[in-house]
Scaffold this active site. Structure first.
Site, PDB file in Angstrom:
ATOM      1  N   TYR A 146      35.464  48.917  47.139  1.00  0.00           N
ATOM      2  CA  TYR A 146      34.078  48.446  47.088  1.00  0.00           C
ATOM      3  C   TYR A 146      33.342  48.626  48.415  1.00  0.00           C
ATOM      4  O   TYR A 146      32.118  48.532  48.461  1.00  0.00           O
ATOM      5  CB  TYR A 146      34.019  46.961  46.677  1.00  0.00           C
ATOM      6  CG  TYR A 146      34.603  46.672  45.314  1.00  0.00           C
ATOM      7  CD1 TYR A 146      34.895  47.690  44.415  1.00  0.00           C
ATOM      8  CD2 TYR A 146      34.875  45.370  44.916  1.00  0.00           C
ATOM      9  CE1 TYR A 146      35.444  47.422  43.181  1.00  0.00           C
ATOM     10  CE2 TYR A 146      35.416  45.089  43.669  1.00  0.00           C
ATOM     11  CZ  TYR A 146      35.703  46.122  42.815  1.00  0.00           C
ATOM     12  OH  TYR A 146      36.247  45.852  41.585  1.00  0.00           O
ATOM     13  N   LYS A 195      49.702  49.669  43.491  1.00  0.00           N
ATOM     14  CA  LYS A 195      49.931  50.849  42.645  1.00  0.00           C
ATOM     15  C   LYS A 195      50.648  51.869  43.521  1.00  0.00           C
ATOM     16  O   LYS A 195      50.174  52.993  43.749  1.00  0.00           O
ATOM     17  CB  LYS A 195      48.560  51.354  42.130  1.00  0.00           C
ATOM     18  CG  LYS A 195      48.626  52.433  41.079  1.00  0.00           C
ATOM     19  CD  LYS A 195      49.120  51.958  39.737  1.00  0.00           C
ATOM     20  CE  LYS A 195      49.206  53.122  38.765  1.00  0.00           C
ATOM     21  NZ  LYS A 195      49.963  52.793  37.542  1.00  0.00           N
ATOM     22  N   ASP A 227      49.403  47.692  36.708  1.00  0.00           N
ATOM     23  CA  ASP A 227      49.351  47.816  35.242  1.00  0.00           C
ATOM     24  C   ASP A 227      50.355  46.859  34.603  1.00  0.00           C
ATOM     25  O   ASP A 227      50.070  46.203  33.592  1.00  0.00           O
ATOM     26  CB  ASP A 227      49.564  49.270  34.780  1.00  0.00           C
ATOM     27  CG  ASP A 227      50.618  50.017  35.594  1.00  0.00           C
ATOM     28  OD1 ASP A 227      51.086  49.472  36.623  1.00  0.00           O
ATOM     29  OD2 ASP A 227      50.986  51.136  35.222  1.00  0.00           O
ATOM     30  N   ASP A 251      39.871  41.638  41.646  1.00  0.00           N
ATOM     31  CA  ASP A 251      38.647  41.390  40.884  1.00  0.00           C
ATOM     32  C   ASP A 251      38.990  41.345  39.387  1.00  0.00           C
ATOM     33  O   ASP A 251      38.628  40.410  38.659  1.00  0.00           O
ATOM     34  CB  ASP A 251      37.667  42.546  41.190  1.00  0.00           C
ATOM     35  CG  ASP A 251      36.285  42.302  40.633  1.00  0.00           C
ATOM     36  OD1 ASP A 251      36.041  41.203  40.106  1.00  0.00           O
ATOM     37  OD2 ASP A 251      35.449  43.226  40.709  1.00  0.00           O
ATOM     38  N   ASP A 255      39.815  37.702  36.862  1.00  0.00           N
ATOM     39  CA  ASP A 255      39.048  37.419  35.649  1.00  0.00           C
ATOM     40  C   ASP A 255      39.973  37.315  34.440  1.00  0.00           C
ATOM     41  O   ASP A 255      39.783  36.461  33.571  1.00  0.00           O
ATOM     42  CB  ASP A 255      37.994  38.507  35.391  1.00  0.00           C
ATOM     43  CG  ASP A 255      36.670  38.165  36.065  1.00  0.00           C
ATOM     44  OD1 ASP A 255      36.652  37.207  36.861  1.00  0.00           O
ATOM     45  OD2 ASP A 255      35.670  38.852  35.808  1.00  0.00           O
TER      46      ASP A 255
END
Ligand code: NAD
Length: 366
Positions: A146, A195, A227, A251, A255
């Site tokens: 980001y 990852k 994942d 992020d 959620d």
């Protein structure tokens, strides 16, 4: 002890829910011999109305000088409020982004806790929920995809977009230290999510986390691919204590984790820097649709205040008392409208209360 708390009541339901959190803090003060001194800090729409900007330099100085900052929520109805006809840098949310930057808040902590009494709101099956779950997601907040370089350009006649995911070892180390510190106050388990089978930034992440882990021999840790973590959160959420991860993975995973707990009115959060200070706020917004009606759920803000006690003031016993009082109130059958069961036949087992009453009931049980 005397604690100086910066208070951003903000907009919409902000002032209502913050009042209830202060009520509970005052009760804690009374019971355990502390005083909490509150200093109101203007931010968001109310600051635009009073000063023309969403956050003044004076407000930043107030926040920096406080031992910690407790916030309600900022912003208004994004379709109808005149605040959203201003240019983006003058809108309410710009104040929050500026404050996060000014306080160097690089770590975001969001708990996902399933209350026995609210199990019905959890979308997972009973056999998966089991005895419930209690985890926190520690997300890096100021680096990664980001904030990396980005561009859209034409390459061989085709529009091509590039985002860059960059982390330095120092950025990884400081968030890893936060994650392990938090684990020391909990069940002493860290799951570091990356990852590393694909990304260089993740391989560096793993290396630095392993170095940091050496300083915390009491904390057990594991690495998990993002994942797999996304699957495990809905398959066996009870395995997690502290999930430590970079900005974008955090992020998405935070959620996902909060969705499985049920209600938005229950979700607290903390943003931290490398001092003891921090910004504590509910995960939800300013709910302009229900503002001023005394029906908002103040629990997320009260639990954010409990996090402030635990992580900024090291008042673990007091934080436990607030969390226990919240549990007790739910056990006693009190519900704000957002956590009332929807089915009419189930409603009779519960007492619906407003924001103020919920605050009173929790304070009484501290
Ligand atoms: P929201 O979270 O304010 O509301 C979403 C829905 O949940 C609404 O129906 C609301 O009534 C309900 N809700 C939220 N909190 C509740 C509570 N404590 N008790 C009972 N019901 C609750 O999200 P939104 O409507 O998309 O945003 C409204 C404003 O809040 C916008 O201006 C947005 O930018 C701002 N916002 C601020 C923050 C923040 O201050 N950190 C975070 C998110 C959104």
């Amino acid at each position: 002890m005397n604690y100086h708390v910066g208070v951003i009541s903000g907009d919409g339901i902000g002032p209502e829910i913050v009042n209830e959190a202060k009520k509970v803090l005052d009760k804690i003060g009374e019971k355990y011999g502390h005083t909490f001194e509150y200093e109101e800090i203007l931010m968001g729409g109310c600051s635009i109305d009073a000063t023309g900007v969403p956050l003044t330099d004076h407000a930043i100085e107030q926040a920096k000088a406080a031992d910690a900052v407790l916030m309600g929520s900022i912003g208004g109805n994004t379709s109808t409020s005149p605040w959203y006809r201003l240019e983006p840098s003058l809108r309410p949310e710009a104040g929050l982004l500026k404050l996060r930057k000014s306080l160097n808040l690089f770590a975001n902590l969001r708990p996902a806790y399933l209350y026995e009494e609210l199990k019905a709101a959890c979308p997972l099956r009973d056999e998966i929920i089991g005895e419930g779950f209690d985890m926190v997601i520690m997300r890096e907040l100021t680096g990664g995809l980001y904030f990396g370089e980005r561009k859209t350009e034409e390459v061989n006649g085709k529009l091509t977009a590039t985002d860059t995911l960059t982390y330095s070892e120092d950025e990884i180390r400081r968030i890893a230290v936060k994650g392990f510190d938090i684990a020391m106050k909990r069940r002493k388990k860290v799951t570091s999510v990356d990852k590393a089978n694909v990304l260089d930034s993740s391989r560096l992440w793993r290396k630095v986390v392993e170095e940091v882990a050496k300083d915390y021999p009491e904390v057990s840790y594991e690495h998990m691919l993002v994942d797999n973590c996304a699957m495990q959160l809905v398959n066996n959420p009870a395995q997690f204590d502290v999930i430590l991860t970079e900005n974008m993975f955090g992020d998405i995973l935070s959620d996902e984790a909060s969705m499985v707990t049920g209600s938005i009115g229950m979700l607290s959060s903390a943003s931290m820097n490398d001092t003891k200070s921090g910004l504590y706020e509910p995960s939800h917004g300013s709910a302009p649709d229900i503002a001023g009606q005394d029906i908002a759920n103040p629990i997320a803000t009260i639990l954010s205040a409990a996090m402030m006690l635990r992580y900024s003031f090291d008042l673990d016993k007091e934080a436990d008392a607030v969390e226990a009082a919240v549990k007790q109130v739910l056990k006693d059958g009190y519900r704000t409208v957002d956590i009332m069961p929807k089915e009419t036949e189930k409603k009779s087992a519960f007492t619906q209360v407003g924001c103020k009453k919920m605050g009173d009931l929790i304070a009484e049980r501290v």
